[in-house]
Motif scaffolding. Structure first.
Motif, short mmCIF file in Angstrom:
data_model
loop_
_atom_site.label_atom_id
_atom_site.label_comp_id
_atom_site.label_asym_id
_atom_site.label_seq_id
_atom_site.Cartn_x
_atom_site.Cartn_y
_atom_site.Cartn_z
N SER A 100 -3.10 -2.61 8.78
CA SER A 100 -3.46 -1.30 8.03
C SER A 100 -2.44 -0.34 8.83
O SER A 100 -1.78 -0.58 9.86
N THR A 108 -5.63 -0.72 3.38
CA THR A 108 -5.85 -2.04 4.26
C THR A 108 -5.29 -3.11 3.27
O THR A 108 -5.86 -3.08 2.04
N THR A 117 0.90 -1.17 0.02
CA THR A 117 -0.04 0.00 0.07
C THR A 117 0.84 1.20 -0.03
O THR A 117 2.18 1.06 -0.09
#
Ligand code: 1HN
Length: 326
Positions: free
Chosen positions: A309, A261, A84
């Motif tokens: 996350s 996430t 991410t």
């Protein structure tokens, strides 16, 4: 081109030579109305990825690699080793008889066990034996090494805050060349063991008892964050982690939050709609829901999802936001 625009162009070119930039040309990008990042929704199918892990096992030893890991690369950050915008994910393989030498670093890590049984990760000398679905923490600056005395390959997902520490330029690492290797004990001998390992059976049983009490969230199904038992907070300062359970046929309400996430499918099958994309997932698949992308799940077969996350860090900074429904 109007003379004014032309004059500005020349001015901008000259500004650049002075290492200056006009804010008014990029204000909307710098301070957007809502979160924006290069992080893209993405799915990695384990069935497709597994042969590549196996090939890594034939091409390089754990000793040569130091850590034999295939890193999940978000397509928004090619070459960036980011799953991410803020976090890292990689599948690590340790073959029977192999070991990965002790080291420690400023980055915090979590291991989520995918395949195999009987290998261990030692955190500050305390061994945590791995079973499928277990979560094992390696807090920042703790010595850690892995070994696989079992007769089957061991595969787990490494989750680290590497991009955060890199962006802060705050990372250090030490190998234990000069250091005496910490005395090793089995996990029950040390109280810290409780904080570093979250066995799957216990986490799963807790979800089942919540389900039986009807504690079902319309966006998340039956969800339980992993918490630090000492203070009830997130498992690590930068990262949050959760386990959630959905019954067959469930379709969740739309949800979004500022925490990008990463999900790991532990059991079952289903699909997740992220923005305009639909990911169909099965056991061991990994998928990403970026910050502020609306998403919802549709469950085909009783499912358990692990997720992690940067929510923990965002909450500390007062930045975390969520929106349910819509
Ligand atoms: C690390 O220490 C491990 O200890 C795995 O298994 C992956 C990626 C980057 C930096 C350190 C491990 C890592 C890592």
């Amino acid at each position: 081109m109007t003379p004014e625009i032309n004059a500005r162009r020349g001015y901008y070119t000259e500004l650049a030579t002075q290492r200056l930039a006009p804010l008014w040309e990029s204000l909307a990008d710098l301070v957007p109305d809502a979160p924006r990042s290069r992080c893209r929704p993405e799915l990695w199918r384990y069935a497709q990825l597994r042969p590549f892990i196996e090939r890594a096992g034939r091409l390089i030893s754990a000793a040569e690699a130091e850590r034999r890991v295939l890193v999940l690369e978000n397509p928004g950050y090619p070459g960036g080793h980011r799953v991410t915008n803020t976090l890292y994910a990689g599948f690590q393989l340790l073959l029977p008889g192999e070991a990965a030498a002790p080291h420690r670093h400023s980055q915090s890590a979590m291991r989520f066990v995918i395949e195999g049984e009987g290998a261990y990760t030692a955190v500050d000398g305390v061994r945590h034996y791995m079973h499928r679905g277990d979560l094992i923490l390696t807090p920042a600056w703790c010595w850690h090494d892995h070994a696989n005395p079992s007769d089957a390959p061991m595969i787990w997902l490494d989750a680290l805050d590497i991009p955060i520490v890199a962006d802060l330029a705050a990372g250090f690492r030490e190998n234990d060349d000069e250091m005496p290797r910490p005395v090793e004990h089995d996990a029950p001998l040390r109280s810290t063991a409780v904080e570093c390992a979250y066995p799957y059976q216990q986490a799963r049983a807790a979800l089942e008892s919540m389900a039986s009490r009807g504690e079902i969230d319309s966006c998340h199904g039956v969800i339980r964050p992993y918490v630090n038992p000492v203070n009830g907070g997130s498992v690590l300062p930068t990262m949050s982690a959760s386990l959630q359970y959905f019954r067959t046929g469930i379709r969740t309400q739309t949800y979004r939050s500022t925490a990008s996430t990463t999900f790991v499918v532990v059991e079952g099958a289903g699909s997740t709609q992220v923005g305009g994309q639909r990911f169909e997932w099965a056991e061991n698949d990994v998928f990403v829901v970026p910050s502020w992308f609306p998403s919802w799940h549709e469950v085909e077969r009783d499912a358990v999802l692990f997720s992690y996350s940067d929510r923990a860090l965002q909450e500390k900074l007062g930045l975390w936001r969520e929106q349910r429904g819509g």
